[in-house]
Write a protein that holds these residues in place. Structure first.
Motif, short mmCIF file in Angstrom:
data_model
loop_
_atom_site.label_atom_id
_atom_site.label_comp_id
_atom_site.label_asym_id
_atom_site.label_seq_id
_atom_site.Cartn_x
_atom_site.Cartn_y
_atom_site.Cartn_z
N ASN A 29 0.56 -1.39 -0.38
CA ASN A 29 -0.03 -0.42 -0.13
C ASN A 29 0.89 0.77 0.05
O ASN A 29 2.23 1.09 0.47
N GLU A 30 0.28 2.21 -0.67
CA GLU A 30 0.99 3.49 -0.15
C GLU A 30 0.57 4.25 0.52
O GLU A 30 -0.93 4.91 0.18
N ALA A 31 0.88 5.83 0.61
CA ALA A 31 0.21 6.89 1.28
C ALA A 31 1.29 8.57 1.55
O ALA A 31 2.25 7.82 0.92
N SER A 32 1.14 8.63 0.35
CA SER A 32 1.94 10.46 -0.03
C SER A 32 2.11 10.45 0.83
O SER A 32 3.48 11.73 0.87
N GLN A 33 1.61 11.03 2.11
CA GLN A 33 2.26 11.27 3.50
C GLN A 33 2.64 10.49 4.76
O GLN A 33 3.92 10.05 4.51
N ARG A 55 6.01 -4.48 2.82
CA ARG A 55 5.90 -3.48 1.19
C ARG A 55 5.49 -2.43 1.49
O ARG A 55 4.94 -2.61 -0.19
N ASN A 56 4.75 -1.80 2.43
CA ASN A 56 3.96 -0.76 2.25
C ASN A 56 4.57 0.60 2.30
O ASN A 56 6.35 0.69 2.76
N THR A 57 4.66 1.72 1.74
CA THR A 57 5.17 2.98 1.31
C THR A 57 3.98 4.18 2.08
O THR A 57 3.52 4.41 1.67
N ALA A 58 5.46 5.25 2.62
CA ALA A 58 5.26 6.50 3.42
C ALA A 58 5.80 7.51 2.06
O ALA A 58 7.14 7.10 2.86
N GLY A 59 5.53 8.85 2.19
CA GLY A 59 5.74 10.03 1.20
C GLY A 59 6.87 10.13 2.51
O GLY A 59 8.19 10.78 2.30
N SER A 61 6.69 9.72 6.01
CA SER A 61 6.99 8.79 7.67
C SER A 61 5.87 7.14 7.51
O SER A 61 4.81 7.54 7.15
N GLY A 62 6.60 6.74 8.69
CA GLY A 62 6.12 5.44 8.46
C GLY A 62 5.37 4.62 7.45
O GLY A 62 3.84 4.28 7.37
N GLY A 63 6.13 3.86 7.33
CA GLY A 63 5.53 3.23 6.28
C GLY A 63 5.37 1.99 6.34
O GLY A 63 4.41 1.37 5.08
N GLY A 64 5.80 1.41 7.61
CA GLY A 64 4.46 0.61 8.03
C GLY A 64 3.65 0.17 8.98
O GLY A 64 2.32 0.64 8.36
N LEU A 65 3.51 1.55 9.48
CA LEU A 65 2.48 1.88 10.97
C LEU A 65 2.77 3.26 11.46
O LEU A 65 4.04 3.59 11.70
N VAL A 83 8.00 -5.54 7.92
CA VAL A 83 9.24 -5.82 6.87
C VAL A 83 9.42 -5.24 5.48
O VAL A 83 8.19 -5.49 5.05
N ASP A 84 10.34 -4.57 4.98
CA ASP A 84 10.25 -3.71 4.56
C ASP A 84 9.67 -2.52 3.91
O ASP A 84 9.44 -2.93 1.83
N ASN A 85 8.95 -2.28 4.22
CA ASN A 85 8.30 -0.71 4.33
C ASN A 85 9.00 0.47 4.03
O ASN A 85 10.43 0.35 5.11
#
Length: 170
Positions: A29-33, A55-59, A61-65, A83-85
């Motif tokens: 999943n992706e969130a721009s912020q 493997r989630n992405t945050a533009g 911070s908080g790629g996973g949570l 893992v791998d956020n």
């Protein structure tokens, strides 16, 4: 496998929401912020167990949570794989007083970095898994940065495609 406009690519929990994720997969999943996998703020209770946040992405911070600082956000993350956020795996913008989320017996591996936690909590700053386990008041224990074969296998996605070779794609 979602994209959010700002907050919570996978889940956005807010305004008194309670959520329990058991054996769940929050992936790609992706969130721009903030909060590529999960965004939690404003009196949220979040309990996660036996799950994969992968493997989630945050533009920002908080790629996973990502746990915000509004209200009292609380809960547990246990026996799960983060893992791998991308965008520091766990970010907590803690309120002036507890409660906070607690973390136990998780596998937490950053995306090319050993920094897996960042927050304004005591102690503030960016932490490795060892630093997370050393958080005060026993809020984190038994977390590891070592991927086992069973953890890797639990993160794999397989699809059967009878019209194409190979028949199983990862």
């Amino acid at each position: 496998n979602n994209a959010g406009d700002g907050f919570g690519g996978g889940f956005m929990l807010a305004n008194g929401t309670s959520a329990t994720l058991t054996a769940a997969r929050v992936a790609r999943n992706e969130a721009s912020q903030f909060g590529g996998g999960i965004f939690a703020d404003v009196n949220v209770t979040l309990n996660v167990s036996g799950s994969s946040i992968y493997r989630n992405t945050a533009g920002n911070s908080g790629g996973g949570l990502y746990v915000g600082s509004n209200g009292t956000n609380s809960g547990t993350v246990q026996t799960s794989a983060l893992v791998d956020n991308v965008g520091t795996t766990i970010v907590e913008q803690c309120p002036a007083s507890a409660p906070y989320l607690s973390y136990s017996n998780n596998t937490i591996v950053g995306n090319g970095t050993t920094t897996i936690y960042s927050g304004l909590c005591n102690p503030p700053g960016s932490l490795t898994v060892a630093g997370l386990n050393a958080l005060p008041s026993g809020r984190a224990s038994g977390n590891t940065a070592t991927l086992s074969l069973s953890t890797v296998q639990s993160l794999a996605h397989f699809a059967v495609t009878p019209d194409f070779y190979p028949a199983v794609l990862a």
